[in-house]
Write a protein that holds these residues in place. Sequence first.
Motif, PDB file in Angstrom:
ATOM      1  N   THR A 121      23.698 -36.214  63.992  1.00 54.60           N
ATOM      2  CA  THR A 121      25.037 -35.681  64.269  1.00 54.60           C
ATOM      3  C   THR A 121      25.611 -36.261  65.563  1.00 54.60           C
ATOM      4  N   GLY A 122      24.900 -37.194  66.212  1.00 54.71           N
ATOM      5  CA  GLY A 122      25.315 -37.712  67.524  1.00 54.71           C
ATOM      6  C   GLY A 122      26.185 -38.956  67.418  1.00 54.71           C
ATOM      7  N   ARG A 123      26.445 -39.564  68.572  1.00 57.61           N
ATOM      8  CA  ARG A 123      27.349 -40.729  68.640  1.00 57.61           C
ATOM      9  C   ARG A 123      26.811 -41.904  67.824  1.00 57.61           C
ATOM     10  N   VAL A 158      19.143 -34.830  60.664  1.00 54.95           N
ATOM     11  CA  VAL A 158      18.172 -33.876  61.207  1.00 54.95           C
ATOM     12  C   VAL A 158      18.542 -33.601  62.662  1.00 54.95           C
ATOM     13  N   ALA A 159      18.928 -32.357  62.974  1.00 53.03           N
ATOM     14  CA  ALA A 159      19.342 -31.987  64.339  1.00 53.03           C
ATOM     15  C   ALA A 159      19.212 -30.470  64.449  1.00 53.03           C
ATOM     16  N   ARG A 160      19.318 -29.952  65.669  1.00 60.52           N
ATOM     17  CA  ARG A 160      19.242 -28.491  65.812  1.00 60.52           C
ATOM     18  C   ARG A 160      20.358 -27.829  65.020  1.00 60.52           C
ATOM     19  N   GLY A 185      19.388 -27.332  61.531  1.00 67.04           N
ATOM     20  CA  GLY A 185      18.223 -26.475  61.281  1.00 67.04           C
ATOM     21  C   GLY A 185      16.871 -27.052  61.638  1.00 67.04           C
ATOM     22  N   ALA A 186      16.825 -28.178  62.376  1.00 71.07           N
ATOM     23  CA  ALA A 186      15.518 -28.740  62.759  1.00 71.07           C
ATOM     24  C   ALA A 186      15.507 -29.064  64.249  1.00 71.07           C
ATOM     25  N   ASP A 187      14.335 -28.870  64.863  1.00 68.56           N
ATOM     26  CA  ASP A 187      14.221 -29.115  66.307  1.00 68.56           C
ATOM     27  C   ASP A 187      12.969 -29.966  66.556  1.00 68.56           C
ATOM     28  N   VAL A 188      13.141 -31.139  67.166  1.00 70.01           N
ATOM     29  CA  VAL A 188      11.989 -32.027  67.368  1.00 70.01           C
ATOM     30  C   VAL A 188      11.035 -31.493  68.432  1.00 70.01           C
ATOM     31  N   VAL A 189      11.517 -30.661  69.333  1.00 69.24           N
ATOM     32  CA  VAL A 189      10.654 -30.168  70.410  1.00 69.24           C
ATOM     33  C   VAL A 189       9.709 -29.077  69.894  1.00 69.24           C
ATOM     34  N   ASP A 241      14.790 -42.238  64.458  1.00 71.16           N
ATOM     35  CA  ASP A 241      14.992 -41.204  65.488  1.00 71.16           C
ATOM     36  C   ASP A 241      16.004 -41.690  66.523  1.00 71.16           C
ATOM     37  N   VAL A 242      17.220 -41.133  66.473  1.00 71.60           N
ATOM     38  CA  VAL A 242      18.251 -41.415  67.483  1.00 71.60           C
ATOM     39  C   VAL A 242      18.643 -40.106  68.165  1.00 71.60           C
ATOM     40  N   SER A 243      17.648 -39.226  68.346  1.00 65.14           N
ATOM     41  CA  SER A 243      17.932 -37.934  68.984  1.00 65.14           C
ATOM     42  C   SER A 243      17.800 -38.062  70.495  1.00 65.14           C
ATOM     43  N   SER A 273      15.445 -47.332  71.435  1.00 67.92           N
ATOM     44  CA  SER A 273      15.079 -47.345  72.852  1.00 67.92           C
ATOM     45  C   SER A 273      16.119 -48.156  73.641  1.00 67.92           C
ATOM     46  N   VAL A 274      15.802 -48.484  74.871  1.00 65.51           N
ATOM     47  CA  VAL A 274      16.796 -49.114  75.747  1.00 65.51           C
ATOM     48  C   VAL A 274      16.313 -50.449  76.310  1.00 65.51           C
ATOM     49  N   VAL A 275      17.209 -51.420  76.383  1.00 67.76           N
ATOM     50  CA  VAL A 275      16.907 -52.718  76.995  1.00 67.76           C
ATOM     51  C   VAL A 275      16.693 -52.518  78.498  1.00 67.76           C
ATOM     52  N   PRO A 307      23.600 -50.297  76.241  1.00 64.44           N
ATOM     53  CA  PRO A 307      24.471 -49.123  76.053  1.00 64.44           C
ATOM     54  C   PRO A 307      25.750 -49.464  75.285  1.00 64.44           C
ATOM     55  N   ALA A 308      26.431 -48.404  74.860  1.00 66.07           N
ATOM     56  CA  ALA A 308      27.642 -48.579  74.060  1.00 66.07           C
ATOM     57  C   ALA A 308      28.859 -48.814  74.958  1.00 66.07           C
ATOM     58  N   HIS A 309      29.957 -49.296  74.361  1.00 65.92           N
ATOM     59  CA  HIS A 309      31.168 -49.622  75.118  1.00 65.92           C
ATOM     60  C   HIS A 309      31.743 -48.413  75.869  1.00 65.92           C
ATOM     61  N   ASP A 312      28.494 -50.994  65.305  1.00 64.00           N
ATOM     62  CA  ASP A 312      27.648 -52.171  65.013  1.00 64.00           C
ATOM     63  C   ASP A 312      26.170 -51.791  65.093  1.00 64.00           C
ATOM     64  N   LEU A 313      25.822 -50.979  66.102  1.00 64.26           N
ATOM     65  CA  LEU A 313      24.428 -50.553  66.257  1.00 64.26           C
ATOM     66  C   LEU A 313      23.991 -49.724  65.047  1.00 64.26           C
ATOM     67  N   ALA A 314      24.879 -48.848  64.572  1.00 59.42           N
ATOM     68  CA  ALA A 314      24.555 -48.021  63.401  1.00 59.42           C
ATOM     69  C   ALA A 314      24.291 -48.907  62.184  1.00 59.42           C
TER      70      ALA A 314
HETATM   71  N1  LIG Z   1      24.052 -47.872  72.695  1.00 56.10           N
HETATM   72  C1  LIG Z   1      23.638 -46.622  72.633  1.00 56.10           C
HETATM   73  O1  LIG Z   1      24.404 -45.696  72.390  1.00 56.10           O
HETATM   74  C2  LIG Z   1      22.173 -46.367  72.862  1.00 56.10           C
HETATM   75  C3  LIG Z   1      21.414 -47.428  73.320  1.00 56.10           C
HETATM   76  C4  LIG Z   1      20.070 -47.232  73.521  1.00 56.10           C
HETATM   77  C5  LIG Z   1      19.508 -46.002  73.269  1.00 56.10           C
HETATM   78  N2  LIG Z   1      20.274 -44.962  72.848  1.00 56.10           N
HETATM   79  C6  LIG Z   1      19.618 -43.677  72.609  1.00 56.10           C
HETATM   80  O2  LIG Z   1      20.008 -43.121  71.377  1.00 56.10           O
HETATM   81  C7  LIG Z   1      19.881 -41.700  71.436  1.00 56.10           C
HETATM   82  C8  LIG Z   1      21.146 -41.043  70.919  1.00 56.10           C
HETATM   83  O3  LIG Z   1      22.263 -41.394  71.732  1.00 56.10           O
HETATM   84  P1  LIG Z   1      23.673 -40.727  71.422  1.00 56.10           P
HETATM   85  O4  LIG Z   1      24.637 -41.317  72.392  1.00 56.10           O
HETATM   86  O5  LIG Z   1      23.967 -40.787  69.938  1.00 56.10           O
HETATM   87  O6  LIG Z   1      23.398 -39.193  71.855  1.00 56.10           O
HETATM   88  P2  LIG Z   1      24.207 -37.870  71.419  1.00 56.10           P
HETATM   89  O7  LIG Z   1      25.583 -38.208  70.941  1.00 56.10           O
HETATM   90  O8  LIG Z   1      24.059 -36.916  72.554  1.00 56.10           O
HETATM   91  O9  LIG Z   1      23.382 -37.309  70.163  1.00 56.10           O
HETATM   92  C9  LIG Z   1      22.130 -36.720  70.327  1.00 56.10           C
HETATM   93  C10 LIG Z   1      21.622 -36.226  68.977  1.00 56.10           C
HETATM   94  O10 LIG Z   1      20.319 -35.668  69.163  1.00 56.10           O
HETATM   95  C11 LIG Z   1      20.276 -34.354  68.585  1.00 56.10           C
HETATM   96  N3  LIG Z   1      19.288 -33.558  69.311  1.00 56.10           N
HETATM   97  C12 LIG Z   1      19.264 -33.248  70.638  1.00 56.10           C
HETATM   98  N4  LIG Z   1      18.205 -32.459  70.919  1.00 56.10           N
HETATM   99  C13 LIG Z   1      17.538 -32.270  69.747  1.00 56.10           C
HETATM  100  C14 LIG Z   1      16.373 -31.557  69.383  1.00 56.10           C
HETATM  101  N5  LIG Z   1      15.657 -30.840  70.275  1.00 56.10           N
HETATM  102  N6  LIG Z   1      15.968 -31.587  68.084  1.00 56.10           N
HETATM  103  C15 LIG Z   1      16.677 -32.295  67.154  1.00 56.10           C
HETATM  104  N7  LIG Z   1      17.778 -32.999  67.442  1.00 56.10           N
HETATM  105  C16 LIG Z   1      18.219 -32.984  68.726  1.00 56.10           C
HETATM  106  C17 LIG Z   1      21.721 -33.848  68.720  1.00 56.10           C
HETATM  107  O11 LIG Z   1      22.046 -32.821  67.798  1.00 56.10           O
HETATM  108  P3  LIG Z   1      21.898 -31.221  68.155  1.00 56.10           P
HETATM  109  O12 LIG Z   1      22.515 -31.051  69.518  1.00 56.10           O
HETATM  110  O13 LIG Z   1      22.597 -30.523  67.038  1.00 56.10           O
HETATM  111  O14 LIG Z   1      20.425 -30.960  68.156  1.00 56.10           O
HETATM  112  C18 LIG Z   1      22.484 -35.129  68.357  1.00 56.10           C
HETATM  113  O15 LIG Z   1      22.520 -35.299  66.958  1.00 56.10           O
HETATM  114  C19 LIG Z   1      19.568 -41.343  72.889  1.00 56.10           C
HETATM  115  O16 LIG Z   1      18.178 -41.128  73.034  1.00 56.10           O
HETATM  116  C20 LIG Z   1      20.004 -42.592  73.617  1.00 56.10           C
HETATM  117  O17 LIG Z   1      19.329 -42.749  74.801  1.00 56.10           O
HETATM  118  C21 LIG Z   1      21.597 -45.130  72.633  1.00 56.10           C
END
Ligand SMILES: NC(=O)c1ccc[n+]([C@@H]2O[C@H](COP(=O)([O-])OP(=O)(O)OC[C@H]3O[C@@H](n4cnc5c(N)ncnc54)[C@H](OP(=O)(O)O)[C@@H]3O)[C@@H](O)[C@H]2O)c1
Length: 253
Positions: A9-11, A30-32, A35-39, A56-58, A98-100, A135-137, A167-169
Amino acid sequence: MRVAVVGGTGRVGRPLVEVLRRAGHDPVAVARSTGADVVTGRGLDGALAGCASVVDVSGPSWLSARAPRDLERFFAAGTDRVAAAARRAGVEHHVVLSVVGLDRIAGPPLFAGKRAQEERVRRGAVRTTVVRATPAHEVGADTAALTRDGASARVPPLLLQPLAAADLAALLARVAVGPPRGLVEVAGPRTEDLVDMARRTLAARREPLDLHASWRGTPFGADAAGEVLLPGPRAQLLETTFDSWLLDTWVPG
Ligand SMILES: NC(=O)c1ccc[n+]([C@@H]2O[C@H](COP(=O)([O-])OP(=O)(O)OC[C@H]3O[C@@H](n4cnc5c(N)ncnc54)[C@H](OP(=O)(O)O)[C@@H]3O)[C@@H](O)[C@H]2O)c1
């Protein structure tokens, strides 16, 4: 193919779910909030049932202000839970984002979490791909939002090679339905200066903010200067430049 998108559900996760769906696959977000929590592990077995692959992009974004220890705990616990549920469900491929640069500098707090995640995922029983991305723009404006104090904000003078989340997606979707590849590095097409990105994004959004180029009060130390956050020579370069993203996203007409 049924693919679990943890953080779907994230970016990054939301467009990833969309790309997979449009390509005829069966993504499960899969997100909180679904109904799911990775922790805690709540809901993971049900969400991963029947999946051939899990991506896993959580977790918190590049600019998280949480303490490094806290992020290490989040990514270690979360990755162990996802890896164990993936093994029980018979998943064949576990992909993490992960991250560069995390192998070159201590970096901002997120890097400690991502190092823990990479170590844990490689220990799991399922074959893996670690996708290290820049990172993203949005990162320039996100940094200004994080450090904002009234009408001013601080942005560190970082050299980056940012990419479009769309593009990353698309790249992650191709990785998820293919064979495990070990390590993949991915970046945008051009180097950019973070202060310039922040200024231009805020101007396009018509948000007046007095920006100061500074390392102080930001998640970065001066060890992030120079070329340490740039991709290596074998990185896959994605298409959308910062300029064209800015035009498409923020300039009307
Ligand atoms: N270019 C980039 O954007 C880029 C580059 C390198 C790495 N990353 C990594 O990609 C990941 C996602 O980035 P993003 O910008 O998309 O973040 P985001 O918009 O904040 O999205 C985070 C996602 O993780 C879920 N989440 C958070 N805590 C959770 C939990 N305990 N259990 C299950 N799901 C959980 C959130 O949903 P809920 O809040 O509903 O749980 C949401 O779907 C991060 O780790 C980031 O460091 C991104």
